[in-house]
Design an enzyme around this catalytic site. Structure first.
Site, short mmCIF file in Angstrom:
data_model
loop_
_atom_site.label_atom_id
_atom_site.label_comp_id
_atom_site.label_asym_id
_atom_site.label_seq_id
_atom_site.Cartn_x
_atom_site.Cartn_y
_atom_site.Cartn_z
N TYR A 51 0.84 -1.20 0.00
CA TYR A 51 0.00 0.00 0.00
C TYR A 51 0.88 1.25 0.00
O TYR A 51 1.66 1.48 0.92
CB TYR A 51 -0.96 0.01 1.19
CG TYR A 51 -2.05 -1.05 1.12
CD1 TYR A 51 -2.34 -1.71 -0.07
CD2 TYR A 51 -2.79 -1.40 2.25
CE1 TYR A 51 -3.32 -2.69 -0.14
CE2 TYR A 51 -3.78 -2.37 2.19
CZ TYR A 51 -4.04 -3.01 0.99
OH TYR A 51 -5.02 -3.98 0.93
N SER A 223 -13.52 -3.44 0.20
CA SER A 223 -14.48 -2.56 -0.50
C SER A 223 -15.91 -2.76 0.01
O SER A 223 -16.86 -2.86 -0.79
CB SER A 223 -14.41 -2.74 -2.02
OG SER A 223 -13.16 -2.30 -2.50
N PRO A 224 -16.11 -2.77 1.33
CA PRO A 224 -17.45 -3.05 1.87
C PRO A 224 -18.44 -1.92 1.60
O PRO A 224 -19.65 -2.16 1.57
CB PRO A 224 -17.19 -3.19 3.38
CG PRO A 224 -15.99 -2.34 3.64
CD PRO A 224 -15.12 -2.52 2.41
N LEU A 225 -17.93 -0.69 1.40
CA LEU A 225 -18.83 0.43 1.11
C LEU A 225 -19.09 0.56 -0.39
O LEU A 225 -19.68 1.55 -0.84
CB LEU A 225 -18.22 1.74 1.62
CG LEU A 225 -18.15 1.93 3.15
CD1 LEU A 225 -17.27 3.12 3.53
CD2 LEU A 225 -19.55 2.12 3.73
N GLY A 228 -18.57 3.78 -2.20
CA GLY A 228 -19.52 4.90 -2.17
C GLY A 228 -20.58 4.86 -3.25
O GLY A 228 -21.47 5.73 -3.29
N VAL A 230 -23.32 3.34 -3.83
CA VAL A 230 -24.76 3.34 -3.53
C VAL A 230 -25.08 4.15 -2.28
O VAL A 230 -26.16 4.05 -1.73
CB VAL A 230 -25.29 1.89 -3.39
CG1 VAL A 230 -25.27 1.17 -4.72
CG2 VAL A 230 -24.51 1.10 -2.34
N1 LIG Z 1 -7.22 -7.96 0.02
C1 LIG Z 1 -7.34 -7.23 -1.07
O1 LIG Z 1 -7.06 -7.68 -2.20
C2 LIG Z 1 -7.79 -5.81 -0.94
C3 LIG Z 1 -8.11 -5.05 -2.08
C4 LIG Z 1 -8.54 -3.74 -1.91
C5 LIG Z 1 -8.66 -3.21 -0.62
N2 LIG Z 1 -8.32 -3.97 0.47
C6 LIG Z 1 -8.49 -3.46 1.86
O2 LIG Z 1 -9.83 -3.08 2.03
C7 LIG Z 1 -9.89 -1.74 2.49
C8 LIG Z 1 -11.15 -1.09 1.99
O3 LIG Z 1 -11.17 -1.02 0.58
P1 LIG Z 1 -11.83 0.21 -0.18
O4 LIG Z 1 -11.17 1.46 0.26
O5 LIG Z 1 -11.89 -0.11 -1.63
O6 LIG Z 1 -13.30 0.13 0.48
P2 LIG Z 1 -14.57 1.06 0.62
O7 LIG Z 1 -14.72 1.33 2.07
O8 LIG Z 1 -15.68 0.37 -0.10
O9 LIG Z 1 -14.27 2.39 -0.19
C9 LIG Z 1 -13.63 3.50 0.38
C10 LIG Z 1 -13.49 4.54 -0.72
O10 LIG Z 1 -14.78 4.95 -1.16
C11 LIG Z 1 -14.94 6.36 -0.96
N3 LIG Z 1 -16.31 6.61 -0.52
C12 LIG Z 1 -17.10 5.84 0.25
N4 LIG Z 1 -18.31 6.41 0.40
C13 LIG Z 1 -18.29 7.57 -0.28
C14 LIG Z 1 -19.25 8.59 -0.51
N5 LIG Z 1 -20.49 8.52 -0.01
N6 LIG Z 1 -18.89 9.66 -1.26
C15 LIG Z 1 -17.63 9.74 -1.78
N7 LIG Z 1 -16.67 8.78 -1.58
C16 LIG Z 1 -17.01 7.71 -0.85
C17 LIG Z 1 -13.95 6.71 0.13
O11 LIG Z 1 -13.61 8.08 0.03
P3 LIG Z 1 -13.35 8.93 1.39
O12 LIG Z 1 -12.03 8.46 1.91
O13 LIG Z 1 -13.34 10.33 0.90
O14 LIG Z 1 -14.48 8.63 2.32
C18 LIG Z 1 -12.78 5.79 -0.22
O15 LIG Z 1 -12.04 6.33 -1.31
C19 LIG Z 1 -8.58 -1.10 2.02
O16 LIG Z 1 -8.19 0.01 2.80
C20 LIG Z 1 -7.62 -2.25 2.19
O17 LIG Z 1 -7.20 -2.31 3.55
C21 LIG Z 1 -7.91 -5.25 0.31
#
Ligand SMILES: NC(=O)c1ccc[n+]([C@@H]2O[C@H](COP(=O)([O-])OP(=O)(O)OC[C@H]3O[C@@H](n4cnc5c(N)ncnc54)[C@H](OP(=O)(O)O)[C@@H]3O)[C@@H](O)[C@H]2O)c1
Length: 316
Positions: A51, A223-225, A228, A230
């Site tokens: 990361y 990516s549980p959210l 963003g 929805v």
């Molecule tokens: N094992 C794997 O292969 C793998 C792959 C990917 C990720 N991961 C892990 O999973 C974690 C979470 O992944 P993710 O970051 O993709 O998950 P996420 O929680 O689904 O998405 C977070 C992203 O969405 C944005 N977001 C969420 N709601 C929003 C809204 N209402 N309006 C605007 N932006 C919004 C956030 O921006 P803001 O920051 O501005 O809120 C952030 O950039 C990572 O940090 C990592 O630790 C693991």
């Protein structure tokens, strides 16, 4: 925030964890993100050696190092096994590498950057097609005996890939980190449509969710959210499936008097696999909004309505 046991380990982890992949390089902003998570009762932080090419682990260590006794209060997880193109030389492609040397080298790097003597959990990031389970076992034994890693797990692995590792690895595998959210439902949907005629919907999940449940391997969700899509982030050319899900999320949020993020996360928490969402938002307000899910219990009907919207059609 409620706590749960991580897999077959004694670790008591917050039901919702913070993913550190998107932590800011700006120390002030990164500190605000981590503090917001701690304020919500989050005690589990997910990293990976790759990361920010190691920068996320570095910036995280600068924040928490300043708080005395903090290390003992948090649970740190990192991952290894993905190598960038150009490492170690220009001809090397991006690839996965579970060799003894790479696993040890990666963990040493994470420990140095995180300024800690041990990782609570180490995950193998993405399945290495050339994996030798004996070699992984040797690396895990070395790291465990040296006190450098307490518990081990995997990420993006199928049931069969976990079983292959388990032919040699003696430590219990405590977690499998997988992509799942209300609009990315394959893990659940595959179990429902596996014997349908439509080949485009052929099962790819190999009963992985069920396997993890049977063997008490915590399913961590990335990516549980749904990034963003929805819950308010403007989506370029959204399809009807995403639009319908967003409408339903907003409606349920209003009815229950909670945030949209809380509904999206509550959908995961309602699943009996005892899923641990790894939220990736860096925004303190959004962290608080997502953590409201800890107090939201969706009904059977609400869960299915969201599932049907997110999968894009009625059930067979
Ligand atoms: N094992 C794997 O292969 C793998 C792959 C990917 C990720 N991961 C892990 O999973 C974690 C979470 O992944 P993710 O970051 O993709 O998950 P996420 O929680 O689904 O998405 C977070 C992203 O969405 C944005 N977001 C969420 N709601 C929003 C809204 N209402 N309006 C605007 N932006 C919004 C956030 O921006 P803001 O920051 O501005 O809120 C952030 O950039 C990572 O940090 C990592 O630790 C693991």
């Amino acid at each position: 925030m409620k706590r749960m046991k991580l897999g077959n380990s004694p670790l008591k982890v917050s039901r919702i964890a913070l993913g550190c992949m998107r932590l800011s390089d700006d120390r002030g902003q990164a500190a605000a993100t981590v503090r917001a998570a701690l304020d919500q009762g989050i005690n589990f932080f997910d990293h990976a050696d790759i990361y920010g090419r190691g920068k996320r682990e570095e910036v995280f260590s600068e924040i928490w190092e300043k708080v005395p006794g903090f290390r003992d209060k948090v649970i740190l997880q990192s991952k290894c096994g993905i190598r960038f193109a150009g490492d170690p030389d220009a001809r090397a492609p991006k690839r996965y590498d579970f060799s003894y040397e790479h696993v040890i080298h990666s963990v040493e790097g994470s420990l140095r950057r995180l300024k800690t003597d041990y990782l609570d959990v180490l995950l193998l990031h993405r399945p290495d097609a050339l994996v030798e389970p004996e070699e992984v076992a040797r690396a895990f034994d070395h790291l465990h005996q040296a006190g450098k890693v307490r518990f081990f797990g995997v990420s993006n692995h199928t049931a069969a890939q976990i079983q292959l590792l388990q032919t040699c690895v003696e430590q219990p595998l405590v977690a499998n980190q997988l992509e799942l959210n209300v609009i990315h439902t394959q893990l659940i949907n595959d179990g429902i449509i596996f014997n349908r005629d439509d080949r485009s919907m052929a099962s790819r999940s190999e009963g992985t969710l069920e396997f993890c449940r049977m063997h008490n391997i915590t399913v961590q969700v990335w990516s549980p959210l749904a990034r963003g899509a929805v819950s308010g982030k403007p989506v370029v050319n959204p399809d009807a499936r995403i639009e319908c899900t967003a409408v339903l999320v907003a409606q349920l949020a209003e009815e229950k008097g909670v945030s949209k993020e809380a509904i999206v996360i509550a959908w995961l928490l309602r699943h009996p696999a005892r899923i641990q969402p790894i939220i990736g938002t860096t925004n303190p307000a959004r962290i608080a909004a997502a953590c409201q899910a800890d107090d939201v219990e969706l009904t059977h009907e609400e869960w299915y309505s969201l599932f049907i919207a997110g999968r894009g059609g009625e059930l067979p």
